[in-house]
Scaffold this motif. Structure first.
Motif, PDB file in Angstrom:
ATOM      1  N   GLY A 108      -4.190  -1.162  -8.341  1.00 40.77           N
ATOM      2  CA  GLY A 108      -5.430  -0.603  -7.812  1.00 40.77           C
ATOM      3  C   GLY A 108      -5.194   0.587  -6.899  1.00 40.77           C
TER       4      GLY A 108
ATOM      5  N   ALA B 187      -4.272   3.537  -9.050  1.00 35.65           N
ATOM      6  CA  ALA B 187      -5.433   4.071  -9.767  1.00 35.65           C
ATOM      7  C   ALA B 187      -6.312   4.908  -8.841  1.00 35.65           C
ATOM      8  CB  ALA B 187      -6.242   2.920 -10.363  1.00 35.65           C
ATOM      9  N   LEU B 188      -6.518   4.447  -7.618  1.00 34.88           N
ATOM     10  CA  LEU B 188      -7.309   5.212  -6.657  1.00 34.88           C
ATOM     11  C   LEU B 188      -6.624   6.532  -6.307  1.00 34.88           C
ATOM     12  CD1 LEU B 188      -8.521   2.432  -4.191  1.00 34.88           C
ATOM     13  CD2 LEU B 188      -9.910   3.707  -5.829  1.00 34.88           C
TER      14      LEU B 188
ATOM     15  N   THR C 241       0.829  -1.207   0.000  1.00 33.06           N
ATOM     16  CA  THR C 241       0.000   0.000   0.000  1.00 33.06           C
ATOM     17  C   THR C 241       0.863   1.255   0.000  1.00 33.06           C
ATOM     18  OG1 THR C 241      -1.748  -1.190   1.184  1.00 33.06           O
ATOM     19  CG2 THR C 241      -1.834   1.224   1.215  1.00 33.06           C
TER      20      THR C 241
ATOM     21  N   PHE D  67      -2.183  -7.565  -7.688  1.00 34.77           N
ATOM     22  CA  PHE D  67      -3.573  -7.393  -7.267  1.00 34.77           C
ATOM     23  C   PHE D  67      -3.762  -6.177  -6.361  1.00 34.77           C
ATOM     24  CE2 PHE D  67      -2.639 -11.913  -7.830  1.00 34.77           C
ATOM     25  CZ  PHE D  67      -3.580 -12.253  -8.795  1.00 34.77           C
TER      26      PHE D  67
END
Length: 224
Positions: A157, A160-161, A40, A153
């Motif tokens: 993402g 993109a967020l 993250t 995975f």
């Protein structure tokens, strides 16, 4: 950091920590535990840059240090993720778009190995020798393997967020209004203003000619 960055980063870090503690840590995989929190931080650092990555990494690491069932000194993982977030932010693409997945995957492997080494090194300084009993070589291999398998995975993402949160509708409308104002003012000064000025000059010339013509007619009458 802007408000939207803080809100998004906080939400993603909390979710990642909850999943890591409640799910990934209970899988009892051999060697290391998949580090969703590290992924993250990497995803956000690749969008926010080195300063944002360092801040996010420090906050995420400090939260992991304080959240149960943490059994190490507070600030240990915060230091590790702060350095990792800073270094990952240095390789942020200038255009914001990744041309291939090779670069991010290399960053993930380097971050997994580097964070494990830093965590073990800081632990050795404070007297924690758990890495010696588990085996540092197996920890490095499994950490890199698990994070590399989980990264496709998670990291795309997260990025993109983060990019979507950067497109603030209020800022876009404000900038659009500013551009419209500049264009309209430029059009008035560069287009209509010149036309009005030329019309005024033309009127002045016509008025001057009319006065001269009237003066000539009056003088002619006097000469008669």
């Amino acid at each position: 950091m802007r408000v939207n960055r803080i809100l998004l980063s906080s939400a993603l870090v909390v979710v990642a920590l909850v999943i890591q503690v409640s799910v990934l840590a209970r899988l009892h995989l051999p060697g290391a535990v998949p580090d969703l929190l590290l992924l993250t931080v990497l995803g956000l650092a690749l969008v926010y840059g080195h300063v944002g990555g360092a801040l996010v990494g420090f906050g995420a690491g400090l939260l992991a240090d304080l959240a149960p069932p943490a059994d190490h000194a507070a600030g240990r993982y915060a230091l590790v993720l702060c350095v990792i977030g800073y270094l990952a932010g240095l390789v942020k693409p200038e255009t914001g778009q990744l041309k291939s997945a090779t670069g991010p995957m290399a960053v993930v492997v380097a971050a997994a190995v580097g964070s494990t080494l830093m965590y073990a090194g800081v632990g050795a300084l404070v007297g924690d020798t758990a890495a010696r009993h588990v085996g540092l070589g197996s920890l490095l291999f499994t950490a890199a393997l698990y994070d590399l398998l989980l990264a496709p995975f998670v990291v795309p993402g997260i990025m993109a967020l983060a990019r979507r949160a950067e497109n603030d509708p209020l800022a876009e409308s404000t900038s659009a209004a500013a551009r419209a104002t500049d264009i309209s003012s430029g059009w008035l000064s560069g287009g209509t203003g010149l036309k009005i000025g030329s019309q005024r000059n033309g009127l002045r010339v016509k008025a001057a000619r009319a006065r001269m013509a009237r003066a000539g007619r009056i003088k002619g009458v006097k000469r008669l």
